[in-house]
Design a protein around this motif. Structure first.
Motif, PDB file in Angstrom:
ATOM      1  N   PRO A   1      96.508 -34.527 -12.541  1.00 26.59           N
ATOM      2  CA  PRO A   1      97.607 -34.121 -13.269  1.00 26.59           C
ATOM      3  C   PRO A   1      96.930 -34.310 -14.780  1.00 26.59           C
ATOM      4  O   PRO A   1      96.301 -35.270 -14.986  1.00 26.59           O
ATOM      5  CB  PRO A   1      98.888 -35.077 -13.179  1.00 26.59           C
ATOM      6  N   ASN A   2      97.183 -33.342 -15.417  1.00 23.94           N
ATOM      7  CA  ASN A   2      96.815 -33.223 -17.025  1.00 23.94           C
ATOM      8  C   ASN A   2      97.505 -34.556 -17.707  1.00 23.94           C
ATOM      9  O   ASN A   2      98.678 -34.596 -17.654  1.00 23.94           O
ATOM     10  CB  ASN A   2      96.931 -31.946 -17.676  1.00 23.94           C
ATOM     11  N   PRO A   3      96.872 -35.166 -18.199  1.00 23.08           N
ATOM     12  CA  PRO A   3      97.496 -36.584 -19.157  1.00 23.08           C
ATOM     13  C   PRO A   3      98.446 -36.008 -20.037  1.00 23.08           C
ATOM     14  O   PRO A   3      99.471 -36.642 -20.409  1.00 23.08           O
ATOM     15  CB  PRO A   3      96.368 -37.260 -19.622  1.00 23.08           C
ATOM     16  N   GLU A   4      98.149 -34.765 -20.732  1.00 20.14           N
ATOM     17  CA  GLU A   4      99.109 -34.338 -21.824  1.00 20.14           C
ATOM     18  C   GLU A   4     100.139 -33.699 -21.570  1.00 20.14           C
ATOM     19  O   GLU A   4     101.337 -33.802 -21.516  1.00 20.14           O
ATOM     20  CB  GLU A   4      98.279 -33.615 -22.738  1.00 20.14           C
ATOM     21  N   THR A   5      99.913 -32.761 -20.340  1.00 18.66           N
ATOM     22  CA  THR A   5     100.956 -31.541 -19.684  1.00 18.66           C
ATOM     23  C   THR A   5     101.685 -32.209 -18.428  1.00 18.66           C
ATOM     24  O   THR A   5     102.813 -31.586 -18.070  1.00 18.66           O
ATOM     25  CB  THR A   5     100.479 -30.495 -19.759  1.00 18.66           C
ATOM     26  N   GLY A   6     101.053 -32.955 -17.856  1.00 16.17           N
ATOM     27  CA  GLY A   6     101.289 -33.509 -16.394  1.00 16.17           C
ATOM     28  C   GLY A   6     100.979 -32.253 -15.432  1.00 16.17           C
ATOM     29  O   GLY A   6     101.373 -32.657 -14.113  1.00 16.17           O
ATOM     30  N   GLU A   7     100.565 -31.035 -15.700  1.00 15.35           N
ATOM     31  CA  GLU A   7     100.376 -30.271 -14.809  1.00 15.35           C
ATOM     32  C   GLU A   7      98.986 -30.289 -14.013  1.00 15.35           C
ATOM     33  O   GLU A   7      97.943 -30.762 -14.463  1.00 15.35           O
ATOM     34  CB  GLU A   7      99.968 -28.560 -15.501  1.00 15.35           C
ATOM     35  N   ARG A   8      98.977 -29.981 -12.575  1.00 12.76           N
ATOM     36  CA  ARG A   8      97.811 -30.366 -11.741  1.00 12.76           C
ATOM     37  C   ARG A   8      96.887 -29.409 -12.279  1.00 12.76           C
ATOM     38  O   ARG A   8      96.934 -28.232 -12.098  1.00 12.76           O
ATOM     39  CB  ARG A   8      98.266 -30.172 -10.398  1.00 12.76           C
ATOM     40  N   GLU A   9      95.504 -29.989 -12.561  1.00 11.19           N
ATOM     41  CA  GLU A   9      94.444 -29.053 -12.882  1.00 11.19           C
ATOM     42  C   GLU A   9      93.101 -29.493 -12.099  1.00 11.19           C
ATOM     43  O   GLU A   9      93.170 -30.608 -11.357  1.00 11.19           O
ATOM     44  CB  GLU A   9      94.055 -29.299 -14.264  1.00 11.19           C
ATOM     45  N   LEU A  10      92.175 -28.684 -12.076  1.00  6.11           N
ATOM     46  CA  LEU A  10      91.064 -28.714 -11.171  1.00  6.11           C
ATOM     47  C   LEU A  10      89.919 -29.163 -12.303  1.00  6.11           C
ATOM     48  O   LEU A  10      89.724 -28.742 -13.309  1.00  6.11           O
ATOM     49  CB  LEU A  10      90.518 -27.678 -10.692  1.00  6.11           C
ATOM     50  N   TYR A  11      89.281 -30.374 -11.995  1.00  5.17           N
ATOM     51  CA  TYR A  11      88.155 -31.001 -12.805  1.00  5.17           C
ATOM     52  C   TYR A  11      86.663 -31.244 -12.063  1.00  5.17           C
ATOM     53  O   TYR A  11      87.040 -31.323 -10.880  1.00  5.17           O
ATOM     54  CB  TYR A  11      88.719 -32.632 -13.119  1.00  5.17           C
ATOM     55  N   SER A  12      85.711 -31.061 -12.853  1.00  8.40           N
ATOM     56  CA  SER A  12      84.529 -31.238 -11.970  1.00  8.40           C
ATOM     57  C   SER A  12      84.184 -32.573 -12.116  1.00  8.40           C
ATOM     58  O   SER A  12      84.453 -33.372 -13.205  1.00  8.40           O
ATOM     59  CB  SER A  12      83.522 -30.455 -13.172  1.00  8.40           C
ATOM     60  N   ASN A  13      83.409 -33.097 -11.233  1.00 10.23           N
ATOM     61  CA  ASN A  13      82.964 -34.589 -11.455  1.00 10.23           C
ATOM     62  C   ASN A  13      81.784 -34.793 -12.170  1.00 10.23           C
ATOM     63  O   ASN A  13      81.425 -35.965 -12.233  1.00 10.23           O
ATOM     64  CB  ASN A  13      82.718 -35.203  -9.991  1.00 10.23           C
ATOM     65  N   LYS A  14      81.001 -33.894 -12.702  1.00 14.16           N
ATOM     66  CA  LYS A  14      79.968 -34.115 -13.402  1.00 14.16           C
ATOM     67  C   LYS A  14      78.996 -34.837 -13.001  1.00 14.16           C
ATOM     68  O   LYS A  14      78.290 -35.553 -13.579  1.00 14.16           O
ATOM     69  CB  LYS A  14      80.289 -34.480 -14.740  1.00 14.16           C
ATOM     70  N   GLY A  15      78.784 -34.717 -11.609  1.00 16.66           N
ATOM     71  CA  GLY A  15      77.640 -35.633 -10.949  1.00 16.66           C
ATOM     72  C   GLY A  15      78.047 -37.109 -10.853  1.00 16.66           C
ATOM     73  O   GLY A  15      77.121 -37.875 -10.697  1.00 16.66           O
ATOM     74  N   THR A  16      79.227 -37.322 -10.988  1.00 21.17           N
ATOM     75  CA  THR A  16      79.662 -38.876 -11.059  1.00 21.17           C
ATOM     76  C   THR A  16      79.544 -39.336  -9.401  1.00 21.17           C
ATOM     77  O   THR A  16      79.457 -40.670  -9.177  1.00 21.17           O
ATOM     78  CB  THR A  16      80.832 -39.304 -11.632  1.00 21.17           C
TER      79      THR A  16
END
Length: 562
Positions: A204-219
């Motif tokens: 969930p986006n911390p600002e809007t609360g909507e579920r979003e897709l994020y990249s792990n950026k190699g973590t």
């Protein structure tokens, strides 16, 4: 005190309301009792009615029916400070999650196939990381690989994983997690739907609360490619139509055959036929396979040109909403199960290898594996260096985007940033494919080659379910072509076609390659010097080429179906 539902607290309120005498509630501090105004409203009414007294030990505060305004104001002040603490705590949590997401870090607990690990740094500090769980990651990869073959329903895949010993984390009990529990259908669905193994995750986006897709950026390391994940999602979205519906009978070639004309799956059906035998009728159950594509609106011009207007599947609506539309049923004719098995056994014969040739193939495959590993390591090193350079450029662009105030420059930088991110993902997919290639088990390939030495005999000696497993192991699918039509736009002679083109899985694709023995012959001559064996291999090569040419598809025109 911040929970939405406080069961024990609500029970205490019910007890106070039901009591005929005043009840004293004791708490260490106000913020241990409440951190919002909703409790104040409810308990203030109970206080005024003389039903409750509130004792806060550390603050030396007692709230009762006859409390003066200063005591009530002190209660309100402590509630306000407690509420401010909660709001600040929420803000700090959101800020921390936002920072993690920007760095590509997953804020939650690792999913199945991964584990949370606390890593001690050189300065003594602790960093929490998500690492690959070697014991379970192989099962997660297997779930995607097997489901992508379209041979399994989710339930069947869960049973297979259970048989292989795949256990998932159980809910915490008094005795701990123990050894976990057996995997279920819902667990498999959760694994297949989650993009986490590809290097992306939902949060969930911390600002809007909507579920979003994020990249792990190699973590954290990836387990599968995006291409495989997308293929699995496509199969899940289509509900895996090969296995939908009720399965009254389990047919041998169910889900294996595809129509050459329209690409649909051939559906099995058991029928009872009556035959005359010595003046007596005899009922025999016969399994037939037919194209599952019903009547569809397709390229009628192509069909009329190819099959002629006398093709029984062509008809035009003369009335109703579909007036003037041409409906064409697929020309694929029905197959008997025995006909299909005859083609399959012929393919097994074509895959046959002599025992002496098998020994030479073992030498070739081991040397080829060593060469492939060297090339893969070299490629991975180059890709890793390139990935590092791209990562540094991306970090620099992010800083520039944050500092710039020129909108046009910001748009150009964001465009370049998106292109570099795509390049970064492509490089990771390439690295993943090379790493997967390194993970090929040569011993399994050699075992498959040993199996090919007498595949027909092995297949015929297996029970029904094991035969299906062997077919799934050898073949991805088989393209069926059985039809008849008139050539020259329906004016020429009637032509019949009946053929089956199996599409093999690895390692049988490599073993069936006509180039394989061409590469083996020089190796055999260099290491074995056996003239008789060389002659046998040359004869085998010629036989394979003849077999390949006989089964080569005669149909060259494009399919009329999309």
């Amino acid at each position: 005190a911040t929970a939405d539902k406080r069961k024990k607290f609500e029970e205490a309120i019910k007890l106070i309301k039901a009591s005929s005498e005043p009840i004293a509630m004791v708490a260490d501090r106000v913020d241990r009792f409440q951190r919002g105004w909703k409790e104040t409203v409810e308990f203030d009414d109970l206080r005024r009615n003389g039903q409750v007294e509130l004792h806060f030990v550390r603050q030396g505060l007692v709230i009762h029916r006859n409390s003066d305004p200063y005591e009530l104001m002190g209660w309100d002040a402590h509630v306000m400070f407690a509420r401010a603490y909660v709001l600040q705590l929420k803000a700090n949590v959101k800020k921390g999650i936002k920072g993690k997401l920007e760095k590509g870090q997953f804020p939650g607990y690792a999913i199945t196939g991964y584990k949370n690990v606390a890593v001690k740094n050189g300065d003594g500090s602790i960093t929490k990381e998500i690492q690959k769980d070697e014991d379970k990651a192989k099962y997660v990869e297997m779930c995607f690989d097997l489901y992508a073959t379209e041979r399994y329903t989710v339930g069947e895949l869960a049973e297979k994983m259970k048989d292989l010993g795949f256990r998932v984390k159980a809910k915490k009990t008094k005795n701990g997690n123990g050894d976990g529990r057996d995997i279920t259908k819902s667990d498999v669905l959760s694994i297949l739907h989650n993009p986490f193994p590809t290097g992306e995750f939902y949060w969930p986006n911390p600002e809007t609360g909507e579920r979003e897709l994020y990249s792990n950026k190699g973590t954290y390391p990836t387990l599968i490619t995006k291409k495989l994940y997308e293929k699995v999602q496509t199969i899940l979205a289509s509900n895996n139509t090969r296995h939908n519906g009720f399965k009254k009978n389990n047919f041998k070639f169910r889900g294996l055959l595809k129509c050459h004309f329209c690409g649909s799956t051939l559906t099995p059906e058991e029928m009872s036929r009556t035959y005359a035998e010595n003046s007596k009728s005899k009922n025999i159950n016969q399994v037939y396979y037919h194209c599952s594509n019903g009547k569809s609106l397709v390229n009628s011009d192509y069909y009329e040109k190819k099959f002629g207007t006398d093709h029984s599947g062509v008809r035009t609506f003369k009335k109703g909403k579909k007036k003037g539309q041409t409906v064409i049923s697929c020309p694929q004719k029905w197959w008997k199960e025995e006909e299909i098995e005859e083609f399959i056994l012929h393919e097994f014969d074509a895959m046959h290898y002599d025992n002496e040739v098998y020994e030479i193939l073992k030498i070739f495959l081991k040397k080829d594996y060593e060469k492939r590993m060297e090339e893969a390591d070299k490629s991975i090193r180059g890709l890793r260096n390139k990935l590092g350079k791209v990562g540094k450029i991306i970090d620099g662009l992010m800083d520039k985007i944050a500092l710039t105030k020129d909108k046009r420059l910001e748009e150009d930088l964001e465009k370049r940033y998106n292109n570099l991110k795509k390049e970064q993902e492509d490089l990771r997919d390439q690295m993943k494919s090379y790493e997967d290639g390194k993970g090929i088990d040569t011993d399994k390939t050699i075992d498959a080659m040993k199996l090919a030495c007498d595949l027909r005999k092995h297949y015929l000696g297996l029970p029904f379910e094991k035969q299906r497993e062997l077919l799934s192991m050898c073949f991805n699918h088989a393209v069926a072509c059985k039809a008849e039509w008139r050539v020259n736009g329906g004016k020429g002679k009637r032509v019949k076609a009946k053929s089956l083109y199996p599409v093999l899985n690895e390692p049988f694709v490599t073993l069936q390659s006509v180039n394989l023995l061409d590469e083996i012959l020089p190796l055999e001559e260099a290491y074995v010097h056996n003239a008789e064996l060389t002659k046998k291999m040359r004869e085998m090569l010629a036989s394979q080429r003849e077999c390949r040419s006989n089964t080569k598809r005669k149909e060259t025109e494009a399919s009329p179906f999309p």
